[in-house]
Motif scaffolding. Sequence first.
Motif, mmCIF file in Angstrom:
data_model
loop_
_atom_site.group_PDB
_atom_site.id
_atom_site.type_symbol
_atom_site.label_atom_id
_atom_site.label_comp_id
_atom_site.label_asym_id
_atom_site.label_seq_id
_atom_site.Cartn_x
_atom_site.Cartn_y
_atom_site.Cartn_z
ATOM 1 N N THR A 51 0.829 -1.206 0.000
ATOM 2 C CA THR A 51 0.000 0.000 0.000
ATOM 3 C C THR A 51 0.866 1.260 0.000
ATOM 4 O OG1 THR A 51 -1.706 -1.188 1.214
ATOM 5 C CG2 THR A 51 -1.838 1.217 1.233
ATOM 6 N N ASP A 134 -6.789 -1.553 -3.594
ATOM 7 C CA ASP A 134 -6.081 -2.218 -2.502
ATOM 8 C C ASP A 134 -6.784 -3.506 -2.073
ATOM 9 O OD1 ASP A 134 -3.805 -2.170 -1.016
ATOM 10 O OD2 ASP A 134 -4.562 -0.851 0.555
ATOM 11 N N GLU A 135 -6.018 -4.569 -1.981
ATOM 12 C CA GLU A 135 -6.484 -5.872 -1.501
ATOM 13 C C GLU A 135 -7.581 -6.449 -2.384
ATOM 14 O OE1 GLU A 135 -7.052 -5.617 2.777
ATOM 15 O OE2 GLU A 135 -5.015 -4.868 3.031
HETATM 16 MG MG MG Z 1 -1.856 -2.786 2.536
#
Ligand code: MG
Length: 292
Positions: A51, A134-135
């Motif tokens: 991130t 993200d993710e």
């Molecule tokens: Mg992360």
Amino acid sequence: MHGAPASADDVAAGLRSVGYLPGESTALVAFLAARLGKPVLVEGPAGVGKTELAKALAAYLERPLVRLQCYEGLDEAKALYEWNYRKQLLRIQAEAAGTGWDAVQDDIFGEEFLLARPLMNAIASEEPVVLLIDEIDKTDQEFEAMLLELLSDFQISIPELGRIEARTHPVVLLTSNNSRELTEALKRRCLYLWLDYPSTEHELQIVRLHAPELPDAVAQRLVQVIALVRELDLKKPPSIAESIDWARALLLLGADDVTPELFRSTMSIIVKHRTDLDIVAERVGVKLGMAA
Ligand SMILES: [Mg+2]
Ligand SMILES: Nc1ncnc2c1ncn2[C@@H]1O[C@H](COP(=O)(O)OP(=O)(O)O)[C@@H](O)[C@H]1O
């Protein structure tokens, strides 16, 4: 506005200047992504800087960061766009009686009634952005399929409105903690970067950056101990995030060495499962005792 980077070394220096210490392949892949306009899929265990890489790239390229945090059940309405039903309803009610349905319909499916979500914001933005998805492994395959259109054509089709094409081309990073295998179709469209736990030398630099006042001997010992702990068969090995937390704690405690006692009393900062704690206490505690 920052121009396109000229080399991988450029990117490495730029990331360093905003407080991110990239490994070699990180700088290279980020450079290629910025120049080829391809999305990057960044995979690796939790807490290794996935991130943060996107945030650092945005800071270095001086672009706004648009972030879409994925979760189970995330759908188009939350990721892409949705109609503002409440506003549409109010509009219909405010319409004088007798107005034809056609006129009202033309009106309420205009841009004014659209709620843009992160993905749409990213491609509709006037200035180029860094888009962080993200993710992605937390969503399902249908969501992945929806992303494909966006990632290959940089456009969104809205049935009532038509096609919305990207005004500017975002740098796209997708991250995954590898909790499920992503589809081949998605991987094919992306450059791939595997981020792993760093070498002790690299981690030492990262720890120094985040806790510069920590005595060097302690920092060195810390990354050695962390490396030892990672060799054990744990449910959740400590990541860079835990190393940094531990470094800050040791700094706060005024440590000038990592003694077995200090290790025992602070190890819950780096290991967070009951069973892992037992293993670490036994295996690493003993080693530290012998070294002392
Ligand atoms: Mg992360
Ligand atoms: N290469 C790096 N340089 C500087 N800080 C880093 C680096 N890698 C990780 N970190 C730090 O480690 C922490 C965890 O990183 P994060 O990006 O949240 O991990 P992930 O997204 O992979 O779970 C952050 O505080 C980040 O600043």
